[in-house]
Design an enzyme around this catalytic site. Sequence first.
Site, PDB file in Angstrom:
ATOM      1  N   GLU A   1       0.938  -1.301  -0.027  1.00 53.91           N
ATOM      2  CA  GLU A   1      -0.068  -0.168   0.080  1.00 53.91           C
ATOM      3  C   GLU A   1       0.754   1.140   0.038  1.00 53.91           C
ATOM      4  O   GLU A   1       1.513   1.540   0.959  1.00 53.91           O
ATOM      5  CB  GLU A   1      -0.971   0.175   1.424  1.00 53.91           C
ATOM      6  CG  GLU A   1      -1.758  -1.024   1.286  1.00 53.91           C
ATOM      7  CD  GLU A   1      -2.938  -1.059   0.257  1.00 53.91           C
ATOM      8  OE1 GLU A   1      -3.168  -0.009  -0.306  1.00 53.91           O
ATOM      9  OE2 GLU A   1      -3.551  -2.267  -0.219  1.00 53.91           O
TER      10      GLU A   1
ATOM     11  N   CYS B   1      -1.932   9.655   2.402  1.00 53.51           N
ATOM     12  CA  CYS B   1      -1.413   8.899   1.213  1.00 53.51           C
ATOM     13  C   CYS B   1      -2.579   9.117  -0.083  1.00 53.51           C
ATOM     14  O   CYS B   1      -2.140   9.419  -1.215  1.00 53.51           O
ATOM     15  CB  CYS B   1      -1.302   7.463   1.184  1.00 53.51           C
ATOM     16  SG  CYS B   1      -2.868   6.760   1.835  1.00 53.51           S
TER      17      CYS B   1
END
Length: 489
Positions: A210, A244
């Site tokens: 991720e 993110c």
Amino acid sequence: MSREQKAVERARKAFLTGRTKSLDYRITQLKNLLRFVNERQKEIAEGLKKDLSKSEFGTPLYETLGIESEINQAVSKLKDWAAPRPVTKNLLTITDQVYIQPEPLGVVLVIGAWNYPWAVTIQPLIGAIAAGNAAVIKPSEVSAHTAKVMEDLLPLYLDKELYPVVTGGVTETQELLRQRFDHIFYTGNGTVAKIIMEAAAKHLTPVTLELGGKSPCYIDKNCDLAVACRRITWGKYTNCGQTCIAPDFILCEPSIQDKVIEEIKKNIKDFYTENPKACQDYGRIINQRHFKRVMAMLEGSTIAVGGENDESDCYIAPTILRDVKPDAKVMQDEIFGPLLPIITVSGADEAIKFMNQREKPLVMYVFSQDKKLINRMIAETSSGGVLANDCLIHFSVSTLPFGGVGNSGMGSYHGQFSFDRLSHLRGCLIKQLKMEGVNKMRYPPHTAEKLGWARFLILKQVDFGSLGRLALLALLVVFVAVMLQRYTD
Ligand code: NAD
């Protein structure tokens, strides 16, 4: 034997006892995790205040609400997720049991990042527990206070052998990576992701990565700019830009640039007051190394709003950069801080081209009233996910897979996607030792006639959902009769 090695060995031994096979056991662990989150809000919030200056109400909103929601979903859906999943059959297997049986992988290593240290560490753990794995939890050492809370308190709620917390920095993580795992779930940056993959390759261990990247945000001029800019202000400056999925930069036509700047400036003031430094809802950069990294990105670009900073406090004001050049320093890497560059383009065509010339991002944002344009942007670009006319909220939808593509990562999770990602989906076919006549067509001697039957039986798919029971029975009777006639002596 190192501490890390011991933790992994103990977790494997506990896994091999078979106690995670029981769904009730997994549900108990998940409920214990929920109890931990509810009972330890104070300790969780204190750690995050020290690490990232997160506010009292911001902590549940951005960190623990998502965890609660994922646990609730896993607890209520686990029986369905773990049940055998019947699949469509062909005529050859019509009388067999054919299904997918999810089974645990074994011991999973969860390596978390520091920006939302609870969300990105515990959400994969929920998937690992639900899928019946043991899991070694490695929180980021960068958010050190949170790592300590995790290390001290999680073992009071969870099975200590199955789910150990291992703290430490690069040395400890690398020692963990020398051990054999059945899956490594890593959240963080692309450079370390390559180290993770290399270590995983030595044991043929599958990985989920991720990662981040530069998520673009196109604002169409056919758009309610006031609403769009409010949502973008929120998406960008939450957690001081260290998200993110934050919009990394804006693409828009030159004719709306001033209005976009004016609107975002107005919202910065509404959200964080005239003096964001004194506002409890405005966070801080995690440490001085990252402070210097973000400040260095300002070089060569024009500040339209913000720019104030204080290294001793890791403070950088919400900042907007105007007329940024595509090759400016701020456009080289993911910003991961409160700088919002605006790059002007001639319209959607150029915006799409701009996106496609770069690495695939974690999210593609588009703001427009025009549904056709939104669909076109989706069709002509690629990214981990898409969010039109809002920021960040797709992360909270457990029924959507969350993850990157290309440089923004591999593999996705949340809800059932976490369960499936951390399970082995085992294909099962159970035949009876009867009706051997049917099988004659596959045994030598091979003939054209047998091949013809094989073609028919294998290529014909039977969708049980769309067939009535009677039709199915009739089909079966005809099928068996024909086969018996053909192949029995
Ligand atoms: P980080 O520095 O905390 O590193 C993450 C983990 O990697 C830590 O546990 C650390 O111990 C380990 N690590 C660091 N260097 C290592 C090395 N040399 N060898 C082995 N292990 C090592 O976090 P970060 O990478 O600074 O996190 C920020 C990045 O994470 C950003 O790019 C952001 O976009 C991304 N991110 C992605 C998601 C997502 O869900 N896709 C969520 C949060 C953050």
